[in-house]
Motif scaffolding. Sequence first.
Motif, mmCIF file in Angstrom:
data_model
loop_
_atom_site.group_PDB
_atom_site.id
_atom_site.type_symbol
_atom_site.label_atom_id
_atom_site.label_comp_id
_atom_site.label_asym_id
_atom_site.label_seq_id
_atom_site.Cartn_x
_atom_site.Cartn_y
_atom_site.Cartn_z
ATOM 1 N N PHE A 1 -0.924 -2.229 -5.701
ATOM 2 C CA PHE A 1 0.041 -2.178 -6.783
ATOM 3 C C PHE A 1 -0.327 -3.115 -7.933
ATOM 4 O O PHE A 1 0.320 -3.092 -8.976
ATOM 5 C CB PHE A 1 1.450 -2.474 -6.258
ATOM 6 C CG PHE A 1 2.150 -1.239 -5.754
ATOM 7 C CD1 PHE A 1 3.340 -0.827 -6.324
ATOM 8 C CD2 PHE A 1 1.619 -0.482 -4.722
ATOM 9 C CE1 PHE A 1 3.989 0.325 -5.871
ATOM 10 C CE2 PHE A 1 2.253 0.653 -4.264
ATOM 11 C CZ PHE A 1 3.444 1.063 -4.836
ATOM 12 N N THR A 2 -1.384 -3.943 -7.782
ATOM 13 C CA THR A 2 -1.859 -4.744 -8.914
ATOM 14 C C THR A 2 -2.426 -3.826 -9.991
ATOM 15 O O THR A 2 -2.563 -4.223 -11.141
ATOM 16 C CB THR A 2 -2.952 -5.755 -8.494
ATOM 17 O OG1 THR A 2 -4.029 -5.030 -7.891
ATOM 18 C CG2 THR A 2 -2.413 -6.784 -7.527
ATOM 19 N N GLN A 3 -2.778 -2.595 -9.644
ATOM 20 C CA GLN A 3 -3.337 -1.645 -10.607
ATOM 21 C C GLN A 3 -2.294 -0.645 -11.109
ATOM 22 O O GLN A 3 -2.630 0.332 -11.760
ATOM 23 C CB GLN A 3 -4.514 -0.910 -9.970
ATOM 24 C CG GLN A 3 -5.668 -1.847 -9.655
ATOM 25 C CD GLN A 3 -6.771 -1.139 -8.900
ATOM 26 O OE1 GLN A 3 -6.734 -1.009 -7.689
ATOM 27 N NE2 GLN A 3 -7.743 -0.665 -9.640
ATOM 28 N N VAL A 4 -1.019 -0.919 -10.800
ATOM 29 C CA VAL A 4 0.068 -0.026 -11.197
ATOM 30 C C VAL A 4 1.035 -0.812 -12.078
ATOM 31 O O VAL A 4 1.312 -1.981 -11.823
ATOM 32 C CB VAL A 4 0.822 0.498 -9.950
ATOM 33 C CG1 VAL A 4 1.966 1.403 -10.345
ATOM 34 C CG2 VAL A 4 -0.132 1.221 -9.009
ATOM 35 N N GLY B 1 1.186 -6.944 -6.531
ATOM 36 C CA GLY B 1 0.758 -7.486 -5.256
ATOM 37 C C GLY B 1 -0.348 -6.647 -4.646
ATOM 38 O O GLY B 1 -0.695 -5.586 -5.156
ATOM 39 N N ALA B 2 -0.869 -7.132 -3.559
ATOM 40 C CA ALA B 2 -2.006 -6.486 -2.918
ATOM 41 C C ALA B 2 -1.586 -5.351 -1.985
ATOM 42 O O ALA B 2 -2.418 -4.797 -1.291
ATOM 43 C CB ALA B 2 -2.820 -7.527 -2.154
ATOM 44 N N HIS B 3 -0.303 -4.995 -1.976
ATOM 45 C CA HIS B 3 0.164 -3.915 -1.111
ATOM 46 C C HIS B 3 -0.205 -2.547 -1.709
ATOM 47 O O HIS B 3 -0.357 -2.408 -2.914
ATOM 48 C CB HIS B 3 1.671 -4.021 -0.895
ATOM 49 C CG HIS B 3 2.470 -3.996 -2.160
ATOM 50 N ND1 HIS B 3 2.545 -5.083 -3.005
ATOM 51 C CD2 HIS B 3 3.205 -3.026 -2.740
ATOM 52 C CE1 HIS B 3 3.304 -4.782 -4.044
ATOM 53 N NE2 HIS B 3 3.716 -3.526 -3.907
ATOM 54 N N SER B 4 -0.334 -1.559 -0.847
ATOM 55 C CA SER B 4 -0.661 -0.197 -1.301
ATOM 56 C C SER B 4 0.457 0.787 -0.975
ATOM 57 O O SER B 4 0.292 1.988 -1.145
ATOM 58 C CB SER B 4 -1.974 0.268 -0.658
ATOM 59 O OG SER B 4 -1.829 0.307 0.748
#
Length: 193
Positions: free
Chosen positions: A123-126, A151-154
């Motif tokens: 989610f860092t790319q969203v 964060g690093a969660h997907s």
Amino acid sequence: MSVNLTKGQKISLDKEAGATLTHVAMGLGWDAVKSKGFLGFGTKSAEIDLDASCVLFDEANKPVDVIWFRQLKSRDGSIMHSGDNRTGAGDGDDEQISVNLQQVPANVKSIVFTVNSFTGQSFTQVQNAYCRLLNANNGKEVARFDLSVQGAHSAQIMAKLYRHNGEWKMHAIGENGTGRTFDDLLPQIAQHL
């Protein structure tokens, strides 16, 4: 007037809508984070495929059906998915799951909505990610939950609709997870049933 939900908050759908809700839609929207191009010129966005899914659970907390991009309609026809959006391009909801609350089978105790990055990015790319609950009869937003916590969660367990004393309520779960599909989140979802 829409309620901005916070993690863990519970609301009565009828009370927030000001009427008995019979048909709701859970909307999911997002944009890919733009990155600087070569030597800082131009911008580009990575394609990010977020997927909205919902899992129906019975009184024994066992999954009885799932609606996602590979099954766009519940077996009983009470829940429909708008289809897979693979980029998040455009304004408004990128994916929507519509629920006819009056037709949801009586054995279904709860409906859990999830979002997963099928392409695997975190989610860092969203950015600008949200889920919202609409009164599908008039299009008015009842509640909104911001998913853009970086964060690093997907994946994220967004929210749960559940029956309580003959009324549908919503619990904004907002718990981060990992996995490309709802299947990867089932052990984590079980903690919220």
